[in-house]
Design a protein around this motif. Structure first.
Motif, PDB file in Angstrom:
ATOM      1  N   SER A  33       0.831  -1.195   0.000  1.00 13.20           N
ATOM      2  CA  SER A  33       0.000   0.000   0.000  1.00 13.20           C
ATOM      3  C   SER A  33       0.867   1.246   0.000  1.00 13.20           C
ATOM      4  N   LYS A  34       0.510   2.204  -0.839  1.00 12.93           N
ATOM      5  CA  LYS A  34       1.320   3.417  -0.944  1.00 12.93           C
ATOM      6  C   LYS A  34       1.212   4.276   0.313  1.00 12.93           C
ATOM      7  N   HIS A  35       0.133   4.109   1.070  1.00 14.78           N
ATOM      8  CA  HIS A  35      -0.072   4.968   2.227  1.00 14.78           C
ATOM      9  C   HIS A  35       0.793   4.596   3.411  1.00 14.78           C
ATOM     10  N   SER A  36       1.153   3.306   3.514  1.00 16.68           N
ATOM     11  CA  SER A  36       1.679   2.853   4.800  1.00 16.68           C
ATOM     12  C   SER A  36       3.169   2.572   4.806  1.00 16.68           C
ATOM     13  N   ARG A  65      -6.898   8.597   9.710  1.00 14.59           N
ATOM     14  CA  ARG A  65      -7.045   7.234  10.228  1.00 14.59           C
ATOM     15  C   ARG A  65      -7.719   7.264  11.591  1.00 14.59           C
ATOM     16  N   ASP A 116       9.728   3.379   9.776  1.00 13.99           N
ATOM     17  CA  ASP A 116       9.368   4.367   8.756  1.00 13.99           C
ATOM     18  C   ASP A 116      10.449   5.441   8.691  1.00 13.99           C
ATOM     19  N   ALA A 117      10.362   6.268   7.641  1.00 14.88           N
ATOM     20  CA  ALA A 117      11.333   7.352   7.485  1.00 14.88           C
ATOM     21  C   ALA A 117      11.031   8.511   8.434  1.00 14.88           C
ATOM     22  N   LEU A 142       1.992  -5.979  10.129  1.00 10.73           N
ATOM     23  CA  LEU A 142       1.396  -4.668   9.845  1.00 10.73           C
ATOM     24  C   LEU A 142       1.294  -4.482   8.331  1.00 10.73           C
ATOM     25  N   ASN A 154       4.242   7.319   9.436  1.00 11.80           N
ATOM     26  CA  ASN A 154       3.215   7.823   8.539  1.00 11.80           C
ATOM     27  C   ASN A 154       1.812   7.418   8.979  1.00 11.80           C
ATOM     28  N   ILE A 155       1.682   6.207   9.507  1.00  8.83           N
ATOM     29  CA  ILE A 155       0.356   5.730   9.924  1.00  8.83           C
ATOM     30  C   ILE A 155      -0.110   6.477  11.172  1.00  8.83           C
ATOM     31  N   ILE A 187      15.641   5.312   8.059  1.00  8.83           N
ATOM     32  CA  ILE A 187      14.521   4.574   8.639  1.00  8.83           C
ATOM     33  C   ILE A 187      14.737   4.382  10.132  1.00  8.83           C
ATOM     34  N   SER A 236       7.085   3.508   3.607  1.00 10.00           N
ATOM     35  CA  SER A 236       7.865   4.627   3.083  1.00 10.00           C
ATOM     36  C   SER A 236       8.531   4.218   1.782  1.00 10.00           C
ATOM     37  N   GLU A 288      -2.038  -3.984   6.014  1.00 12.82           N
ATOM     38  CA  GLU A 288      -2.185  -2.832   5.122  1.00 12.82           C
ATOM     39  C   GLU A 288      -2.430  -3.270   3.679  1.00 12.82           C
ATOM     40  N   ARG A 289      -1.756  -4.377   3.267  1.00 13.12           N
ATOM     41  CA  ARG A 289      -2.005  -4.885   1.911  1.00 13.12           C
ATOM     42  C   ARG A 289      -3.454  -5.336   1.769  1.00 13.12           C
ATOM     43  N   ASN A 349       6.304   0.711  14.470  1.00 14.15           N
ATOM     44  CA  ASN A 349       6.455   0.522  13.036  1.00 14.15           C
ATOM     45  C   ASN A 349       7.824   1.074  12.588  1.00 14.15           C
TER      46      ASN A 349
END
Lengths: 201, 201
Positions: free
Chosen positions: A2-5, B80, B67-68, B94, B73-74, B57, A7, B98-99, B65
């Motif tokens: 998913s592009k949203h979740s 959300r 992430d950068a 996770l 981001n979530i 990251i 990076s 999300e997928r 999670n």
């Protein structure tokens, strides 16, 4: 993904890892996570090792091996027998021969096999160089160590034909029962070959 | 690998690749060769992607999670639903959620499960943070999405016990026949669970 979740950095890492042989999308995600969990202990050293290899490793212009020097370490070792050339399909086969430690001569890496199906022609392989090396007078024997597949053996026949004019002795690896192998699990072709080439006990 | 024939750069690359999950010594050699054959198209971009990820990251201090950005981001997406927290074992779970796109709330990544065998105790996991988040008043429901294994369910029970004081609703994923699954291939436990939780048609 998913592009949203996720990076874009992680997405890019996963899609590049998925290009490695043996890694599908799922195992690429697992590998990426393993790297992300060990940035200092694994990811940075691996990134450095890859950058290092990309800068320093090249293909040996004599034999086609990959090494940090050109000519490669094997071609440049004076203690290795330079009257014998072992012809292999790929660098991985050269590594396998070296691990076995059964050969102390020179190698020649073809970079594949002839294949009508995949459109691989003699000029796509490192064959012309082999004929040239074999004709230089120093070489007494060429050992064909291609895989025992149809394409491997086709390539072996093609090379044998083209080495005829050089007068060097051409041999191939023996076919037979693998050491530790059980007859019951072997194919008919191998058993027939082993029977034909039987040796006095 | 023979010390005489393979350059230390390649040896190092192979031994680091072999540390990735799903890659043994053999597939690490194959992967290394694939990289060496495509230094510009694959090895350099992958080295850059790894260096980039190692620098940028990090682990989200709210949910665990990777992430950068931190918070991730979530956690940082205002659209959300922040009244629901889905608790997962690992970042890969996770990603799987999300997928599937079946959940639009917040996550909490434990980083594993309790395990007497492996000596994983509650303080080794991201559990205290979860209890704290659940008690902040905003959260109405905690969905336990641990694997349906003994350790996963032990962890789910432990968390349920410790969430009791917060008064939030605690739920878990449904057990049943996987979509596309065939009864004949399912274990007894799954069939029993699917039968117990049967729904009006």
């Amino acid at each position: 993904m998913s592009k949203h979740s996720v990076s874009p950095e992680i997405d890019r890492l996963i899609s590049l890892l998925a290009k490695l042989p043996g890694l599908g999308p799922r195992s690429a995600r697992r590998a990426a996570l393993a790297l992300l969990k060990k940035p200092e202990a694994l990811m940075k050293p691996l990134a450095l090792a890859m950058g290092d290899a990309a800068e320093n490793i090249s293909t040996c212009s004599t034999c086609g091996n990959v090494d940090a020097s050109n000519p490669c370490n094997i071609c440049a070792t004076p203690t290795r027998d330079n009257t014998t050339i072992c012809v292999v399909q790929d660098v991985s086969d050269l590594w396998a021969m070296e691990r076995a430690g059964a050969f102390r001569g020179q190698y020649h890496v073809l970079g594949g096999t002839l294949s009508a199906l995949d459109g691989v022609r003699p000029e796509d392989l490192n064959i012309a160089n082999l004929i040239r090396r074999a004709g230089e007078g120093r070489v007494a024997e060429v050992i064909l160590a291609m895989n025992a597949t149809v394409d491997g053996q086709t390539t072996a026949h093609y090379i044998t034909d083209h080495l005829e004019t050089t007068g060097v002795k051409v041999s191939r690896l023996a076919h037979g029962v693998p050491v530790g192998g059980e007859l019951d699990y072997l194919d008919d072709g191998t058993i027939t070959a082993a029977m034909k080439s039987r040796r006095p006990f």
